[in-house]
Design a protein around this motif. Structure first.
Motif, mmCIF file in Angstrom:
data_model
loop_
_atom_site.group_PDB
_atom_site.id
_atom_site.type_symbol
_atom_site.label_atom_id
_atom_site.label_comp_id
_atom_site.label_asym_id
_atom_site.label_seq_id
_atom_site.Cartn_x
_atom_site.Cartn_y
_atom_site.Cartn_z
ATOM 1 N N LYS A 363 0.854 -1.190 0.000
ATOM 2 C CA LYS A 363 0.000 0.000 0.000
ATOM 3 C C LYS A 363 0.888 1.236 0.000
ATOM 4 C CE LYS A 363 -2.224 -1.333 3.723
ATOM 5 N NZ LYS A 363 -3.222 -1.409 4.823
ATOM 6 N N LYS A 364 0.590 2.178 -0.905
ATOM 7 C CA LYS A 364 1.505 3.295 -1.105
ATOM 8 C C LYS A 364 0.838 4.635 -0.799
ATOM 9 C CE LYS A 364 2.418 1.387 -5.071
ATOM 10 N NZ LYS A 364 1.986 0.023 -4.676
ATOM 11 N N ALA A 383 2.455 3.458 2.527
ATOM 12 C CA ALA A 383 1.443 4.148 3.306
ATOM 13 C C ALA A 383 1.826 4.235 4.778
ATOM 14 C CB ALA A 383 0.100 3.450 3.151
ATOM 15 N N SER A 384 2.589 3.267 5.239
ATOM 16 C CA SER A 384 3.010 3.255 6.646
ATOM 17 C C SER A 384 4.015 4.347 6.970
ATOM 18 C CB SER A 384 3.618 1.891 6.984
ATOM 19 O OG SER A 384 4.734 1.617 6.146
ATOM 20 N N GLU A 385 4.535 5.049 5.959
ATOM 21 C CA GLU A 385 5.552 6.075 6.196
ATOM 22 C C GLU A 385 4.959 7.421 6.615
ATOM 23 O OE1 GLU A 385 9.112 6.004 3.558
ATOM 24 O OE2 GLU A 385 7.871 4.660 2.337
ATOM 25 N N GLY A 386 3.646 7.570 6.570
ATOM 26 C CA GLY A 386 3.062 8.830 7.027
ATOM 27 C C GLY A 386 1.907 9.303 6.178
ATOM 28 N N ASN A 387 1.452 10.516 6.445
ATOM 29 C CA ASN A 387 0.329 11.104 5.722
ATOM 30 C C ASN A 387 0.818 11.738 4.424
ATOM 31 O OD1 ASN A 387 -1.505 10.452 7.807
ATOM 32 N ND2 ASN A 387 -0.878 12.287 8.945
ATOM 33 N N GLY A 388 -0.025 11.685 3.410
ATOM 34 C CA GLY A 388 0.337 12.252 2.116
ATOM 35 C C GLY A 388 -0.892 12.693 1.349
ATOM 36 N N LEU A 389 -0.832 12.613 0.014
ATOM 37 C CA LEU A 389 -1.919 13.114 -0.820
ATOM 38 C C LEU A 389 -3.164 12.249 -0.758
ATOM 39 C CD1 LEU A 389 -0.156 14.324 -4.107
ATOM 40 C CD2 LEU A 389 -0.789 15.649 -2.098
ATOM 41 N N ALA A 440 12.256 2.824 1.722
ATOM 42 C CA ALA A 440 11.475 1.677 2.189
ATOM 43 C C ALA A 440 10.797 0.965 1.028
ATOM 44 C CB ALA A 440 10.435 2.140 3.204
ATOM 45 N N LEU A 441 10.273 1.726 0.052
ATOM 46 C CA LEU A 441 9.632 1.104 -1.109
ATOM 47 C C LEU A 441 10.668 0.419 -1.992
ATOM 48 C CD1 LEU A 441 7.193 0.461 -2.829
ATOM 49 C CD2 LEU A 441 7.355 2.757 -3.838
ATOM 50 N N ILE A 442 11.833 1.030 -2.140
ATOM 51 C CA ILE A 442 12.907 0.405 -2.911
ATOM 52 C C ILE A 442 13.302 -0.929 -2.283
ATOM 53 C CG2 ILE A 442 15.334 0.605 -3.589
ATOM 54 C CD1 ILE A 442 14.873 3.641 -3.832
ATOM 55 N N GLU A 443 13.438 -0.937 -0.956
ATOM 56 C CA GLU A 443 13.859 -2.164 -0.267
ATOM 57 C C GLU A 443 12.812 -3.260 -0.415
ATOM 58 O OE1 GLU A 443 14.113 -5.219 2.571
ATOM 59 O OE2 GLU A 443 12.582 -3.656 2.726
ATOM 60 N N LEU A 444 11.521 -2.902 -0.260
ATOM 61 C CA LEU A 444 10.457 -3.891 -0.393
ATOM 62 C C LEU A 444 10.382 -4.428 -1.817
ATOM 63 C CD1 LEU A 444 8.024 -5.403 0.772
ATOM 64 C CD2 LEU A 444 6.607 -3.396 0.193
ATOM 65 N N THR A 445 10.506 -3.548 -2.784
ATOM 66 C CA THR A 445 10.463 -3.967 -4.191
ATOM 67 C C THR A 445 11.587 -4.948 -4.498
ATOM 68 O OG1 THR A 445 9.490 -1.834 -4.827
ATOM 69 C CG2 THR A 445 10.504 -3.152 -6.574
ATOM 70 N N GLN A 446 12.791 -4.637 -4.048
ATOM 71 C CA GLN A 446 13.919 -5.516 -4.311
ATOM 72 C C GLN A 446 13.743 -6.868 -3.619
ATOM 73 O OE1 GLN A 446 16.446 -4.683 -6.513
ATOM 74 N NE2 GLN A 446 16.786 -6.898 -6.306
#
Length: 452
Positions: A363-364, A383-389, A440-446
């Motif tokens: 979830k992004k 999404a776990s990294e904080g609030n956004g758009l 974090a997204l780069i690490e999960l993707t890899q």
């Protein structure tokens, strides 16, 4: 099904009724839902995201649109006994588990929806919307969500580009109803066009429904019909002005210069008042300059397969045109190929690894950086990294906010476009999206790439 008599609705499908929303889907959404039930996966919480892998050619951004209709659809999702019987009669679902039919009979969307507000500028791979719901529900709604969001996002983006090129003072009218892909599409196109930056629409139903004044002039047929019966083009103009005094006149049915010259004589003699004229064909640069020299105090309005590139060409040539009617090329053209992909199920991130169609897992959220009112960059993260758009707009199937006025959405679109760098707003944009991935997204993707 609707209570409308069968003879009124078949064999031609004339309208779309909200009670039919359940069946307004692709067959494989239903067959997959039946399979999920049979495999006891239907209740697993799944997250799907709707996004565009790449933007249409020459587009530097998209203006997200269609959320209001998406939420209305989710609100009203249901299956009647008649619809379920019709599905059973196809024979396709002969081996479907009985509980599948029980789910349809009591169907109601019970999930969460996260979305960027309508009118927000977004880029490739950024989710416009995320559905978090029981797997069978999240799967079932894909077709309708893609339909309404892809189309309205395209129209809103084209409208924003047209406004950006034409300038804040130009009058921009949506004329696309006769070219839109059906009556419902015409209504959605009018809504998205106004939200994206156009002033109003010629579609009377759309304008009045949205609280706007419909706008238009006349067609060549009126000039030809009255001219043929009463002897001249000028007779047609006089007849129209008897009922719509001062209204703009379409002057290129025959010879626009001759028409303008005759009108100038009548204006000078005080015989008529004229607010504007419309040119619908020919060399608009040359014709508009000639007409302006003849009718210097009359506004010139142009139409006829115009798009942002044609308007840019007219403006660069200093064509004295005050407004534009946008039809065919606004409501058709290169689509926004938004996709809807599973990114997580039962708290397990998923990704598609197909060459050229890879998706980012989990979830992004979109984290936007603005400095002094100007966009600098986006970070696509988890999404776990904080609030956004993306904001929570539906929780457990319940709307969190009322629909926004179209004026608010339009103001947001204007502000978003104005904040973008000029190179991204360029109608011939050929750069790369200004989006970076969070660590974090780069690490999960890899990690998921490396997993068999």
């Amino acid at each position: 099904m609707s209570a409308t008599p069968e003879t009124d609705r078949h064999p031609a499908i004339s309208s779309l009724f909200s009670e039919d929303y359940g069946l307004l889907t692709d067959l494989y959404q239903l067959t997959m839902a039946a399979c999920y039930v049979g495999e006891s996966l239907d209740r697993s919480t799944a997250s799907f995201e709707l996004f565009a892998r790449k933007l249409p050619k020459d587009f530097g951004y998209l203006i997200a649109m269609g959320l209001e209709q998406a939420l209305a659809y989710l609100d009203r999702l249901q299956f009647s006994a008649t619809q379920i019987a019709a599905l059973q009669a196809t024979g396709i679902f002969h081996n479907a588990p009985e509980r599948f039919w029980e789910l349809l009979a009591t169907a109601k969307f019970t999930g969460d929806v996260w979305a960027v507000p309508e009118g927000t500028a977004i880029f490739a791979n950024e989710p416009i919307l995320r559905i978090e719901a029981p797997l069978w529900q999240a799967q079932l709604v894909e077709t309708y969500l893609l339909n309404t969001i892809n189309y309205q996002t395209l129209i809103a983006t084209r409208a924003a580009r047209l406004r950006d090129v034409a300038g804040a003072d130009a009058t921009l009218l949506e004329f696309g109803t006769r070219r839109a892909f059906g009556p419902q599409a015409a209504m959605l196109a009018a809504r998205a066009a106004i939200a994206g930056g156009l002033d109003t629409t010629s579609n009377v139903l759309a304008a009045l429904t949205l609280g706007y004044q419909p706008s238009g002039t006349m067609a060549h047929s009126l000039v030809m019909a009255i001219g043929a019966m009463e002897g001249s083009e000028q007779a047609a103009f006089k007849a129209f002005h008897r009922y719509f005094p001062g209204a703009p006149l379409l002057i290129d049915t025959y010879d626009p210069i001759a028409a303008a010259t005759d009108l100038a004589k009548q204006v000078a003699a005080g015989e008529i008042e004229l607010s504007g004229v419309r040119l619908d064909s020919g060399d608009l640069i040359t014709l508009s300059k000639q007409v302006k020299s003849i009718l210097p105090n009359v506004e010139i309005f142009a139409s006829g397969d115009l798009d942002e590139w044609e308007i840019a060409k007219l403006r660069s040539a200093n064509a004295p045109i005050s407004g534009y009617g946008l039809g065919t090329k606004l409501v058709t053209g290169s689509p926004v190929n938004g996709v809807y992909k599973l990114v997580e199920i039962a708290d397990r991130p998923t990704m598609k690894k197909s060459p050229g169609k890879m998706t980012y897992p989990g979830k992004k959220q979109i984290f936007r950086h603005i400095e002094d009112g100007k966009f600098t960059s986006d970070i696509l993260g988890l999404a776990s990294e904080g609030n956004g758009l993306l904001k929570l707009v539906m929780s457990n199937g319940n709307r969190q906010h009322p629909d926004e006025p179209l004026s608010v959405i339009r103001a947001r679109a204007d502000l978003n476009v104005a904040s973008l760098p000029h190179e991204i707003r360029d109608i011939n944009y050929a750069g790369t999206p200004p989006v970076n991935l969070s660590p974090a997204l780069i690490e999960l993707t890899q990690r998921l790439k490396d997993r068999d």
